[in-house]
Enzyme design. Structure first.
Site, mmCIF file in Angstrom:
data_model
loop_
_atom_site.group_PDB
_atom_site.id
_atom_site.type_symbol
_atom_site.label_atom_id
_atom_site.label_comp_id
_atom_site.label_asym_id
_atom_site.label_seq_id
_atom_site.Cartn_x
_atom_site.Cartn_y
_atom_site.Cartn_z
ATOM 1 N N ARG A 1 6.405 -19.973 -34.036
ATOM 2 C CA ARG A 1 7.818 -20.309 -33.993
ATOM 3 C C ARG A 1 7.982 -21.812 -34.190
ATOM 4 N NH1 ARG A 1 9.508 -20.425 -29.354
ATOM 5 N NH2 ARG A 1 7.688 -19.639 -28.250
ATOM 6 N N TYR B 1 6.827 -15.372 -40.072
ATOM 7 C CA TYR B 1 5.950 -15.195 -38.917
ATOM 8 C C TYR B 1 6.690 -14.970 -37.604
ATOM 9 C CZ TYR B 1 1.793 -15.607 -36.097
ATOM 10 O OH TYR B 1 0.758 -15.341 -35.241
ATOM 11 N N GLY B 2 6.213 -14.008 -36.852
ATOM 12 C CA GLY B 2 6.565 -13.809 -35.441
ATOM 13 C C GLY B 2 8.038 -14.008 -35.139
ATOM 14 N N GLY B 3 8.283 -14.796 -34.102
ATOM 15 C CA GLY B 3 9.639 -14.985 -33.612
ATOM 16 C C GLY B 3 10.597 -15.632 -34.602
ATOM 17 N N LYS C 1 12.768 -12.620 -30.131
ATOM 18 C CA LYS C 1 13.323 -13.762 -29.405
ATOM 19 C C LYS C 1 14.785 -14.006 -29.789
ATOM 20 C CE LYS C 1 9.127 -14.656 -27.777
ATOM 21 N NZ LYS C 1 8.702 -14.178 -26.456
ATOM 22 N N HIS D 1 12.948 -13.470 -20.237
ATOM 23 C CA HIS D 1 11.603 -13.528 -20.832
ATOM 24 C C HIS D 1 10.605 -13.061 -19.772
ATOM 25 C CE1 HIS D 1 8.493 -16.296 -23.024
ATOM 26 N NE2 HIS D 1 8.449 -15.073 -23.473
ATOM 27 N N SER E 1 5.020 -18.590 -22.540
ATOM 28 C CA SER E 1 4.208 -17.856 -23.519
ATOM 29 C C SER E 1 2.720 -18.137 -23.350
ATOM 30 C CB SER E 1 4.605 -18.240 -24.934
ATOM 31 O OG SER E 1 5.845 -17.695 -25.250
ATOM 32 N N CYS F 1 0.522 -17.416 -21.150
ATOM 33 C CA CYS F 1 0.107 -17.872 -19.818
ATOM 34 C C CYS F 1 -0.521 -16.706 -19.066
ATOM 35 C CB CYS F 1 1.347 -18.346 -19.070
ATOM 36 S SG CYS F 1 1.111 -19.828 -18.100
ATOM 37 N N ASP G 1 6.976 -8.610 -22.355
ATOM 38 C CA ASP G 1 7.588 -9.865 -22.807
ATOM 39 C C ASP G 1 9.053 -10.043 -22.438
ATOM 40 O OD1 ASP G 1 7.206 -12.361 -24.117
ATOM 41 O OD2 ASP G 1 8.199 -11.610 -25.899
ATOM 42 N N ASN H 1 -2.804 -19.110 -32.052
ATOM 43 C CA ASN H 1 -1.599 -18.289 -31.902
ATOM 44 C C ASN H 1 -1.695 -17.003 -32.728
ATOM 45 O OD1 ASN H 1 1.019 -17.736 -30.867
ATOM 46 N ND2 ASN H 1 1.968 -18.518 -32.737
ATOM 47 N N ARG I 1 -2.248 -13.066 -33.546
ATOM 48 C CA ARG I 1 -1.558 -12.007 -32.799
ATOM 49 C C ARG I 1 -2.041 -10.611 -33.154
ATOM 50 N NH1 ARG I 1 2.720 -13.895 -29.173
ATOM 51 N NH2 ARG I 1 2.616 -16.143 -29.515
ATOM 52 N N PHE J 1 -6.865 -12.459 -13.045
ATOM 53 C CA PHE J 1 -6.940 -11.159 -13.733
ATOM 54 C C PHE J 1 -6.718 -9.994 -12.755
ATOM 55 C CE2 PHE J 1 -9.456 -14.239 -16.226
ATOM 56 C CZ PHE J 1 -8.647 -14.261 -17.348
ATOM 57 N N GLY J 2 -7.641 -9.019 -12.721
ATOM 58 C CA GLY J 2 -7.447 -7.821 -11.886
ATOM 59 C C GLY J 2 -7.311 -8.118 -10.406
HETATM 60 O O1 SAT Z 1 6.203 -15.616 -32.178
HETATM 61 S S1 SAT Z 1 6.913 -15.053 -31.015
HETATM 62 O O2 SAT Z 1 8.143 -15.799 -30.771
HETATM 63 O O3 SAT Z 1 7.208 -13.659 -31.214
HETATM 64 C C1 SAT Z 1 5.918 -15.189 -29.660
HETATM 65 C C2 SAT Z 1 6.022 -16.507 -29.025
HETATM 66 O O4 SAT Z 1 5.879 -17.521 -29.690
HETATM 67 O O5 SAT Z 1 6.273 -16.534 -27.812
HETATM 68 MN MN MN Z 2 7.135 -14.372 -25.078
#
Ligand code: SAT
Ligand code: MN
Length: 630
Positions: free
Chosen positions: A89, A238-240, A247, A267, A290, A292, A315, A409, A411, A536-537
């Site tokens: 993004r 790409y993505g978002g 988003k 979010h 994001s 995290c 998400d 990044n 995916r 984690f778990g």
């Molecule tokens: O690329 S997205 O916006 O879908 C995921 C992100 O950057 O948080």
């Molecule tokens: Mn997100």
């Protein structure tokens, strides 16, 4: 009224519909398509029905054009490599355009750059869009994607129609949202969000593409026009930036609709947690910046044998108090668009089991046996298998460490239905009941493993003052502590001060059963720089404690910051308790918190300024007096 033929008449040319039937679209959708076909001048139009046949066709075209490559190790899995300039993004070119600037962003102090969104006035925006969209689809097919955010027909769902000249976007939207004829039927003559997207590379090309990936990063813009219920995105695939349901609609436009209609677009992941000993089940939502560990938490494999976690979403949560005052949440999405690096059988076994079929990978590395690789999978690669990095280095090895194998990044885009721990109620049209709201961040120092807010107002303050070490999902590279209120910093659709007032307003209705609010930090480090908590778990131990607090069990003790677990109230069985320094892990050092409070003062003062609700400032002052004891 039906159109006379399936050919759209545009001055001096006609645009043929090569798939689907214009006549089946509601009149308003047809007008939207016609208007933008006239503007963007694609060669042909494809109206998506969401069928398997259509998907096969798209995958065939994407393969033929060398945009997707089949991954033979898995079933119906694909690899896309983007132009290296189109990998995330782009926040700085993402705008919200309204007549009043203050509707979109707070007035910052002394003209400081606003970190809570970018505003542009409608006249300038119109110019920007006019510089880009006319004729931008020449030589290409314009796809029409009717899509539903949320289960088709649910009263909580919203419908969008995205026009795009990218088949990759269609294939991805098909995974991430519900698309096609069933959505058109559910829409009828109802309202929809108008979404226009172009890669910005009309044919014939005037430049050479990288990896056959059409995009125009220099002209990139992602524009939200809430007053017209419109989203326009140009220059990225790409993505978002390009999957406009995610988003753009589900968070930015969604938060505006929520403000208007009395609900929340957040979010947040949504998970179910069951104690199989007591047979009790609860649902919780959690917000983290994001990458995290949010997807890991949403699909957690608990280490306590009597705790069972189920996933509703990883998400985005849309939440509303029902008429009994119970907060309910739906996941508006239909798939996971997760960060690949760091995902492994150790960190997220359920994600690994989700992504071996029907998945589109983007910018991961490929292996010589037709599989995928990324940072974190080092122990899972069979001997003798070679790795080709996302940039095409043929014989990438972990020793060539200055270059990563996968883009940080990169995916996976995978159907939610394939998640082995998907909650049975994940598509329930009324949503699942939410009993706890969790905020979190990556905080190496000072912030306890978990603390509970004293009340709703204090909880809203905790969300407002969230900070976290920055991650790779956005364009920020260095690791710095960034303010990221509600993990919504890049996703607020309207003025953050108003947003806080909206959250606070839910306490005004005495019928509302306000969920308890918590803050967690899995990332505290000791003096040697080592993580103090296994994560984690094992995080299920914290969630089990949260479950006890939902029932008001007497397991919490006050600190100036919030209430932390009483010694002995977290189930640590099976952990090496000699290794754990629970006292330090729960501590709230005053010198740290004095600094933190100063940073929050500065941030609120500069960034939110006069738009900060007075009760949030009062919460900060109360925190200060508790910490300084004055
Ligand atoms: O690329 S997205 O916006 O879908 C995921 C992100 O950057 O948080
Ligand atoms: Mn997100």
């Amino acid at each position: 009224e039906k159109p006379k033929s399936n050919i759209l008449l545009v001055p001096k040319s006609s645009i043929r519909v090569i798939y689907g039937d214009l006549g089946f679209l509601p009149k308003k959708v047809r007008h939207f398509v016609e208007e933008h076909a006239r503007l963007c001048k694609p060669d042909t139009i494809h109206i998506c029905d969401g069928s398997e046949r259509e998907n096969d066709l798209l995958l065939y075209v994407l393969q033929r054009d060398n945009i997707l490559k089949r991954l033979h190790k898995f079933e119906n899995c694909w690899l896309a490599k983007t132009d290296p300039a189109d990998v995330a993004r782009v926040e700085r070119l993402t705008y919200i355009s309204t007549h009043e600037e203050r509707d979109t962003i707070p007035h910052t102090k002394n003209g400081a750059r606003c970190q809570l969104g970018n505003w542009m006035n409608p006249e300038d925006m119109e110019q920007e869009l006019n510089m880009r969209f006319p004729n931008c689809m020449k030589g290409r097919t314009m796809f029409v994607i009717p899509y539903s955010m949320g289960p088709v027909g649910s009263p909580l769902s919203k419908i969008g129609v995205q026009l795009t000249d990218s088949a990759y976007v269609v294939a991805s939207m098909r995974i991430m949202t519900r698309i096609g004829s069933k959505v058109v039927e559910a829409l009828g003559s109802g309202p929809f969000v108008k979404c226009l997207h172009s890669v910005g590379r009309p044919l014939p090309l005037t430049v050479k593409l990288h990896n056959n990936w059409p995009c125009d990063p220099k002209m990139l813009i992602v524009a939200h026009l809430p007053e017209k219920n419109e989203i326009c995105s140009y220059g990225s695939s790409y993505g978002g930036n390009a999957l406009l349901g995610k988003k753009c609609l589900a968070l930015r436009i969604g938060s505006i609709l929520g403000h208007r209609e009395g609900w929340l677009a957040e979010h947040m992941l949504i998970l179910g947690i069951e104690n199989t000993k007591t047979k009790e089940k609860r649902y919780m939502v959690a917000a983290f910046p994001s990458a995290c560990g949010k997807t890991n938490m949403a699909m957690m494999k608990p280490t306590l044998p009597h705790i069972k976690i189920t996933c509703v979403g990883d998400d985005i949560a849309w939440m509303r108090f029902d008429d009994k005052g119970q907060l309910r949440a739906i996941n508006p999405e239909n798939g996971f668009f997760g960060v690949a690096p760091g995902t492994s059988h150790k960190t997220n076994p359920h994600a690994m089991d989700t992504i071996h079929k029907n998945t589109i990978f983007t910018n991961v590395a490929e292996t010589s046996d037709g599989g995928v690789f990324w940072e974190g999978l080092e122990d899972e690669i069979p001997e003798g298998v070679k790795i080709k990095s996302w940039l095409g280095d043929d014989d990438w090895s972990p020793d060539s460490r200055d270059k990563t194998a996968a883009h940080p990044n990169s995916r996976f885009c995978t159907p939610a239905s394939q998640c082995p721990i998907l909650d049975p109620a994940w598509e329930s049209p009324e949503g699942v009941p939410i009993d706890a709201i969790i905020f979190g961040g990556r905080r190496p120092a000072g912030v306890p493993l978990v603390f509970e807010s004293f009340n709703w107002e204090h909880g809203v303050f905790i969300g407002a003052s969230m900070r976290s070490e920055a991650t790779a999902a956005a364009e920020h590279k260095a690791k710095v502590l960034m303010h990221d209120p509600f993990a919504m910093r890049p996703f607020f659709g309207y003025n953050f001060g108003e947003y806080l007032a909206h959250w606070l307003s839910f306490a005004e209705n005495p019928k509302n059963k306000l969920p308890k609010i918590f803050h967690v930090n899995w990332f505290r480090k000791n003096k040697d720089g080592k993580f103090m908590w296994p994560g984690f778990g094992d995080n299920c131990r914290v969630l089990e404690w949260v479950m006890k607090r939902i029932k008001d069990e007497n397991v919490a003790q006050k600190t100036p910051v919030g209430s932390v677990p009483k010694p002995g109230s977290l189930d640590l069985s099976g952990l090496d308790e000699k290794e754990l320094d629970m006292e330090t892990l729960m501590s709230t050092p005053s010198d740290f918190w004095e600094n933190e409070i100063n940073a929050i003062y500065k941030y609120f003062d500069e960034q939110v300024n006069d738009d900060l609700p007075s009760s949030i400032m009062k919460q900060l002052k109360d925190l200060e007096s508790r910490v300084t004891g004055g």
